[in-house]
Design a protein around this motif. Structure first.
Motif, short mmCIF file in Angstrom:
data_model
loop_
_atom_site.label_atom_id
_atom_site.label_comp_id
_atom_site.label_asym_id
_atom_site.label_seq_id
_atom_site.Cartn_x
_atom_site.Cartn_y
_atom_site.Cartn_z
N LEU A 282 0.82 -1.21 0.00
CA LEU A 282 0.00 0.00 0.00
C LEU A 282 0.86 1.27 0.00
N ALA A 283 1.88 1.32 0.85
CA ALA A 283 2.71 2.54 0.93
C ALA A 283 3.38 2.82 -0.41
N ASN A 284 3.95 1.78 -1.05
CA ASN A 284 4.58 1.97 -2.36
C ASN A 284 3.56 2.45 -3.39
N ALA A 309 14.93 2.30 -0.47
CA ALA A 309 14.03 2.92 0.50
C ALA A 309 12.71 2.17 0.53
N SER A 310 12.14 2.02 1.73
CA SER A 310 10.84 1.37 1.87
C SER A 310 9.74 2.32 1.41
N GLY A 311 8.54 1.74 1.22
CA GLY A 311 7.42 2.57 0.79
C GLY A 311 7.10 3.68 1.78
N ARG A 312 7.17 3.39 3.06
CA ARG A 312 6.86 4.40 4.06
C ARG A 312 7.93 5.48 4.10
N GLU A 313 9.20 5.10 3.88
CA GLU A 313 10.26 6.11 3.84
C GLU A 313 10.09 7.02 2.64
N VAL A 314 9.72 6.44 1.50
CA VAL A 314 9.46 7.26 0.31
C VAL A 314 8.31 8.22 0.57
N LEU A 315 7.27 7.74 1.23
CA LEU A 315 6.13 8.61 1.53
C LEU A 315 6.54 9.77 2.43
N GLN A 316 7.40 9.50 3.40
CA GLN A 316 7.85 10.57 4.29
C GLN A 316 8.58 11.66 3.50
N ILE A 317 9.49 11.23 2.61
CA ILE A 317 10.23 12.20 1.81
C ILE A 317 9.28 12.97 0.89
N LEU A 318 8.39 12.23 0.25
CA LEU A 318 7.43 12.85 -0.67
C LEU A 318 6.53 13.85 0.06
N SER A 319 6.09 13.47 1.25
CA SER A 319 5.22 14.35 2.03
C SER A 319 5.95 15.64 2.40
N ALA A 341 -5.82 -2.51 9.23
CA ALA A 341 -5.77 -1.21 9.90
C ALA A 341 -4.31 -0.77 10.12
N ASP A 342 -3.41 -1.71 10.44
CA ASP A 342 -2.01 -1.37 10.67
C ASP A 342 -1.36 -0.83 9.40
N ASP A 343 -1.62 -1.47 8.25
CA ASP A 343 -1.03 -1.01 6.99
C ASP A 343 -1.53 0.39 6.65
N LEU A 344 -2.81 0.61 6.83
CA LEU A 344 -3.38 1.92 6.49
C LEU A 344 -2.88 2.99 7.45
N MET A 345 -2.79 2.66 8.73
CA MET A 345 -2.28 3.62 9.69
C MET A 345 -0.83 3.99 9.38
N GLY A 346 -0.03 3.00 8.93
CA GLY A 346 1.36 3.29 8.57
C GLY A 346 1.46 4.29 7.44
N VAL A 347 0.61 4.16 6.44
CA VAL A 347 0.61 5.10 5.33
C VAL A 347 0.22 6.50 5.79
N GLN A 349 0.35 7.83 8.78
CA GLN A 349 1.35 8.43 9.66
C GLN A 349 2.60 8.85 8.90
N SER A 350 2.95 8.11 7.85
CA SER A 350 4.14 8.47 7.06
C SER A 350 3.90 9.73 6.24
N ALA A 351 2.71 9.86 5.70
CA ALA A 351 2.39 11.01 4.83
C ALA A 351 1.69 12.08 5.66
N ARG A 352 2.43 12.66 6.59
CA ARG A 352 1.83 13.58 7.56
C ARG A 352 1.32 14.87 6.93
N ASP A 353 1.84 15.23 5.77
CA ASP A 353 1.45 16.49 5.15
C ASP A 353 0.46 16.29 4.01
N MET A 354 -0.09 15.11 3.90
CA MET A 354 -1.14 14.85 2.91
C MET A 354 -2.46 14.69 3.64
#
Length: 958
Positions: A282-284, A309-319, A341-347, A349-354
């Motif tokens: 999902l994060a990717n 980079a993991s999907g969540r790390e990419v999301l953090q940079i992108l955000s 719910a854990d996978d969705l919460m991870g996304v 939380q990683s994309a804090r500015d979206m």
């Protein structure tokens, strides 16, 4: 929105005048933004260099060596000088700035309006001193001197014109109207100055990339249905909340709502259907979709998609990158109920500015998401009656207002369920919505509908104890408190309290249980039909036992907290369990016939009246209720019921009270048919009978005689007879006419004499209504009598009479040319009461009358719009009502063509004088006797001052 309905919001605001101003403001902004869209879409063809919004002027269009300043105006009526005076002054200041060299290019000034100039402004424009560089443009203006796009007469027309322009752009995969509304959102965003990449300015050279960007953002989102029908109180897509959770069953219209809302929303929106997305990916997926759609090709994407980079790390940079650039991106994830719910919460939380809009069904881990995110789920509320009526009409089916409301009760108003039910009505019921609803209510439909399939699967997945609670709740269509429901489930031998409490939580999490204020709960309307069908499989005796248990709870609840929905449920349950004795007692009460619940019990009373096994005293009461209802409705069946009552009285030697009941009703029936001799003979026969009865019976008899006299044309006799009754009823309830002035029903309820019988309040209102009608016939209108009657009907909870008298009062205001008074009566009293009581019998007539009042007040477009909203109901209406609607449409057209008569303005102090006179010795008279009015010939000029013939003006309402 019904405009109830939408109409509901209008009449419910604290300040209707403020609402009108707000609506006008937003119409103006939208018209301006859509005109700007037209300029953008024609920029290449017109060699425009750039377009500015909300800078020095509404719109500024810059050509090579030329700068056009545009002021955009949207008006309901003609354009006037005071609408543009400030703009013309400001044009002078801009002209001077160009002359001083502070601005480049040759200036020109344009006022764009949807409405033509009125006479004085047109003369001003044609005068020799009008500035040569200032032009006023409107839809029918001379096109030869026009440079920029032509203005349109309405918001819908300007949107349509922009859509036609968008068709010429090379984006075949995107609907033109979708591009138009998305551009309007971007224009709105640019006007705020919040988006640094569009700081009020659109460069023509960059428009192709903007169009391409919008296409990339939207073409993967499913197109909304055409036409898209808005749901009740539909939420905005963007509210400022970082995470939204939109939950509903399949068929609730979640994806359609998103697709429609995305057309109008500013900013970037990325849509991803997660139905087949593994949670680990999902994060990717989100990172790839956001980067690919928001960033231009090669826009330092290598720095974002770092190797390893993991999907969540990419999301953090992108955000972070999006935040640095000031971009607001909304990610819409569909079918989130299938995700962990854990996978969705991870996304998230990683994309804090979206921002995230999550769409899903009430299953899977949606309850966990709700708890972990700390957000409340939002639901789409389904279609309003007007929307259902439009869908019914489009499919060639027939249904009146009551049928459309019934279908909503049976389906929850969910778009897929409604449309599917309509299709079944068309194929299996000859288009009759009424017959389909009758079968759906009994679970007697022969074809399985979408609702059965979708919600049947939801029931199948419920634990057995939870399903049994849901089945029990399917019998109850009125919200009850949690304690009342617990007592009912216990009485019906349902699960114990601990299981019951867990079951309620489970049903809430599944979206099957609705929670209302004051801890009241009810099974979702769409689920009730399915649950009841499952309950019927247990057998008739099992169902009846549960109905008996629920009936006892509802009866007690009514005594503690009265509500029309609970009364309707109680009556229906009473009939279903065979308690005719209760129904006949209620059917003889006048207030019972005021509630709009007669259709719930009529069939039970008809059956009981014909059943020889029923005791004669109950049969005669059933016949009495049937006769009363049919006399009220003007049905010829009334005479048959009265004949049967006479036969029972003779056969069983019933008493004076029964003779009085049938005699008064027959007297009313004969008087309504103009049979003076027959009616007066009954008055003579009943007078000695009533003398031996209590005083309350004598007052009712006198009132009925007054009604008969009025029906026979004896207005003087009716007024003389009813005045002592009015004084008696005022004394009985402990009030005086002076005490009523300035107080409404809630205030009056606190002033009543202790122990006052609500029937006496109703009878006082009835007597005042008769007096008002008698005064009208005498040429001595008595508005205060009707106003007081209206208050007492409200106090007695008699909505049928309240609407009837309220409409009479509105007609009286119109006849006196007090159009503002008529409008205030409609918006302050009649329409709010219609929303509260939801009496289908009055929905059409009240709203069509409201449309006419709007036209008399000069608000022609609003009146025409209201009549257009009623058109889909017409196929299911009686011919008399259809003819009335057609007459009202013609009247509105005439008022638009010729203008309404001059408004009446009361002389200073007149109303206060009337109020004082109303409280004097004669009390009910509020104007001195007037000479009889001369009959006006059909071809004479109407006395209202309109200049039209009487037959084409106010005679229409006779």
């Amino acid at each position: 929105m019904s405009q109830a309905e939408q109409q509901g919001a209008r009449a419910n605001v604290l300040d209707p005048v403020q609402l009108v101003r707000i609506e006008a403001l937003h119409r103006g902004f939208l018209f301006q933004h859509l005109y700007t869209v037209q300029c953008l879409l024609s920029a290449a063809a017109l060699s425009i260099k750039r377009v500015n919004v909300e800078s020095d002027e509404d719109v500024e269009v810059q050509f090579e060596g030329r700068h056009i300043y545009v002021q955009v105006k949207h008006r309901k009526e003609s354009l006037a000088w005071n609408d543009i005076e400030d703009a013309v002054t400001r044009f002078g200041e801009l002209r001077a700035a160009h002359k001083r060299g502070e601005r480049s290019g040759e200036p020109a000034f344009l006022i764009v309006s949807n409405a033509a100039p009125n006479g004085p402004l047109a003369a001003k424009i044609a005068a020799t001193d009008w500035p040569t560089d200032v032009r006023v443009d409107w839809p029918l203006a001379d096109p030869d001197t026009r440079i920029l796009p032509s203005p349109q007469a309405s918001l819908l027309e300007v949107a349509k014109a922009a859509g036609q322009m968008a068709e010429d752009l090379p984006f075949a995969t995107l609907a033109p109207e979708t591009l138009v509304w998305k551009l309007a959102g971007v224009v709105s965003l640019a006007a705020t100055g919040e988006y640094e990449h569009l700081d009020h300015t659109f460069e023509t050279a960059k428009l192709p990339s903007l169009f391409e960007q919008l296409v990339v953002q939207l073409q993967d989102l499913p197109l909304p249905p055409s036409p898209y029908r808005v749901q009740e109180h539909e939420p905005d897509l963007l509210t400022g909340d970082r995470v939204r959770l939109i939950v509903g069953y399949s068929g609730a219209g979640k994806t359609s709502w998103l697709a429609q809302s995305a057309q109008h929303a500013p900013g970037d929106l990325v849509y991803i259907d997660t139905a087949d997305t593994p949670g680990a990916a999902l994060a990717n997926t989100v990172a790839r979709e956001v980067a690919g759609r928001v960033f231009e090709t090669g826009h330092r994407l290598g720095e974002i998609f770092l190797p390893g980079a993991s999907g969540r790390e990419v999301l953090q940079i992108l955000s972070r990158r999006l935040a640095e650039q000031g971009q607001v991106v909304t990610v819409a994830l569909d079918n989130v109920h299938q995700l962990s719910a854990d996978d969705l919460m991870g996304v998230i939380q990683s994309a804090r500015d979206m921002r995230f809009v999550l769409l899903g069904r009430p299953e899977g881990e949606v309850p966990a998401l709700e708890a972990l995110l700390g957000v409340a789920r939002e639901a789409l509320l389904g279609w309003a009656p007007d929307t259902v009526a439009a869908a019914v009409h489009e499919e060639g089916c027939q249904g009146d207002a009551a049928d459309c409301q019934r279908l909503i009760y049976l389906t929850g108003g969910l778009p897929l369920f409604v449309l599917n039910a309509i299709s079944v009505a068309k194929s299996d019921y000859d288009g009759s919505l009424k017959r389909l609803c009758a079968d759906l209510a009994r679970s007697a439909h022969t074809r399985e509908i979408a609702q059965d399939l979708i919600l049947g699967r939801v029931f199948d997945r419920l634990p057995q104890a939870v399903a049994s609670v849901a089945e029990l709740l399917s019998l109850c269509d009125a919200p009850l408190t949690r304690g009342e429901i617990r007592f009912y489930v216990g009485a019906a031998r349902g699960p114990d309290q601990a299981v019951f409490d867990r079951s309620l939580r489970h049903l809430v999490s599944q979206g099957l249980l609705q929670v209302f204020a004051n801890n009241r709960i009810k099974l979702h309307d769409a689920a009730r039909a399915v649950g009841k069908g499952r309950l019927l499989l247990h057998g008739a005796e099992c169902v009846k036992a549960r109905q008996e248990a629920l009936r006892g709870v509802v009866q007690k609840s009514l005594l503690e907290s009265w509500h029309p929905a609970k009364l309707s449920l109680f009556l229906r349950l009473t009939g279903e369990v065979g308690r005719l004795d209760v129904l006949v007692e209620m059917a003889t009460e006048e207030l019972f016939h005021e509630m709009g619940v007669w259709p719930e019990v009529e069939a039970y009373l008809v059956h009981g009246a014909q059943d020889d096994a029923v005791p004669p005293d109950q049969r005669i009461k059933a016949l009495d209720g049937l006769a009363f209802a049919d006399i009220k409705a003007g049905s010829d069946r009334a005479a048959s019921w009265l004949d049967q009552m006479d036969a029972l009285i003779t056969a069983h030697d019933l008493g004076a009270e029964e003779r009085l009941r049938v005699g008064m009703k027959r007297m009313s029936l004969l008087a309504s048919k103009g049979d003076r001799r027959g009616a007066m003979r009954l008055v003579t026969d009943l007078t000695p009978v009533v003398k031996d009865l209590p005083s309350g019976h004598q007052r009712v008899f006198e009132y009925n005689v007054a009604c008969a006299e009025l029906a026979l044309g004896d207005a003087d006799a009716a007024a003389k007879r009813v005045q002592p009754l009015i004084r008696d009823y005022y004394e009985l309830i402990g009030l005086t006419p002076e005490m009523v002035i300035g107080n409404n029903a809630p205030d009056l309820s606190q002033m009543l004499k202790e122990g006052t019988d609500v029937d006496d309040v109703k009878h006082l209102a009835d007597a005042l209504d008769v007096l008002a009608k008698a005064r009208d016939a005498q040429g001595q209108p008595s508005p205060f009598a009707r106003i007081h009657a209206l208050k007492f009907y409200d106090l007695a909870r008699a909505p049928d009479s309240l609407f009837r008298v309220g409409q009479d009062l509105v007609d009286q205001f119109i006849s006196k040319r007090d159009f503002d008074g008529a409008l205030n009566m409609m918006e302050a009293i009649v329409l709010p009461q219609l929303r509260q009581w939801k009496l289908a019998d009055y929905m059409i007539t009240v709203r069509s009358q409201y449309a006419v009042v709007l036209a008399y007040c000069g608000r022609f477009s609003e009146g025409e719009d209201e009549m257009a909203r009623l058109e889909p109901y017409e196929a299911g209406l009686p011919s008399r009502v259809r003819e009335e609607l057609q007459s009202q449409r013609e009247l509105i057209a005439q008022l638009r063509a010729f203008g309404p008569p001059p408004k009446w303005v009361p002389p200073p102090g007149m109303l206060e004088s009337l109020a004082r006179r109303f409280g004097k010795e004669e009390r009910i008279r509020d104007t001195p006797p007037q000479p009889a009015r001369r009959k006006i010939g059909r071809n004479e000029r109407c006395p209202c001052g309109s200049g039209r013939k009487f037959k084409h003006c106010h005679r229409r309402g006779d």
